[in-house]
Design an enzyme around this catalytic site. Structure first.
Site: not given
Length: 273
Positions: A81, A112
């Site tokens: 953004e 992960e």
């Protein structure tokens, strides 16, 4: 230091399946109301990290977010953004997620848990001492993130983190930890809820305050935003109208000519129309 995963502790509520929709929404909302207060307590930590980010970015450095699952996705959202909002390069704020881009939509099993991939992902971007790396993990125990920050520390790269457990392993390896202690989730262990909301709030604060410090906001307006759709073009036109006290037609012409709110205002103010 002692370490307790409050994000994994039992919910303050039980028998959720017996609650009405109204009760569920009310109770979730009641829990969510506590999040901004938890963020407030971490403002000094956040300020310390933002100070370092601003300093490094002014020197030509970059900001990296690293996470897995929800945390990784939140970092990518915030990074993605920045270019349309502030008109900066896509290479200024970069979000990395365990498992790569495919993990943005679908979980990649055990990604992960890698203790080597995080550093490899950073090296692919030629990470260096001008940059800042923030690890994001609600639990504060994600190996992908912790191992990457450990390598950053060894290579004199500034590290920070956003976590929702106090004194976590991630905090221990971060030079500038941000700990937002939101407590147990409404659904036990579902850290996409309060913890995710807390992380999103902190990420908003980090990039917004940084970009303001870097000069990408004038007054309270996004003068460097990308004009990528009709809504933003309309917003840009109104900014120019208000800033220069000109008609909509004149503002639109200036925006079409200079392709930037900032450039339109500056050129008009300097008599370059």
């Amino acid at each position: 230091m002692s370490f307790t995963k409050t994000t994994e502790q039992d919910s303050n509520y039980d028998h959720l399946e017996k609650m009405s929709i109204s009760e569920l929404l009310l109770n979730i909302n009641n829990e969510d109301k506590t999040v901004p207060y938890a963020v407030e307590k971490a403002l000094p930590q956040t300020e310390a990290l933002v100070f370092q980010i601003v300093d490094k970015l002014k020197q030509g450095g970059r900001l990296f977010y690293m996470g897995a699952g929800t945390s990784g996705r939140l970092g990518i959202v915030d990074a993605s953004e920045c270019p349309p909002t502030f008109g900066v390069s896509h290479e200024l704020v970069i979000g990395l997620i365990a498992g790569g881009d495919s993990a943005i939509r679908k979980a990649v099993e055990f990604a992960e848990d890698s203790t080597t991939q995080g550093w490899k992902d950073l090296k692919a971007y030629n990470i260096n001492t001008d940059d800042v790396v923030i690890g994001i993990a609600a639990s504060g125990t994600t190996p992908y993130v912790i191992s990457a920050l450990e390598m950053c520390n060894k290579n004199n790269i500034i590290t920070g983190c956003i976590t929702c457990n106090k004194n976590s392993p991630l905090s221990q390896v971060s030079q500038y930890p941000i700990e937002v202690i939101v407590g147990p989730e409404f659904v036990t262990g579902s850290s996409r809820m309060k913890a995710g909301t807390a992380q999103k709030l902190v990420l908003n604060m980090i990039t917004t305050s940084t970009m303001i410090q870097l000069g990408h906001i004038k007054g309270n307006k996004m003068v460097d935003m990308q004009l990528s759709n009709n809504k933003l073009v309309d917003r840009g036109t109104k900014m120019i109208m208000n800033a220069l006290d000109v008609s909509q037609e004149e503002a639109d012409e200036l925006l079409q000519k200079y392709k930037s709110v900032r450039a339109a205002i500056q050129n008009y103010s300097n008599g370059n129309t």
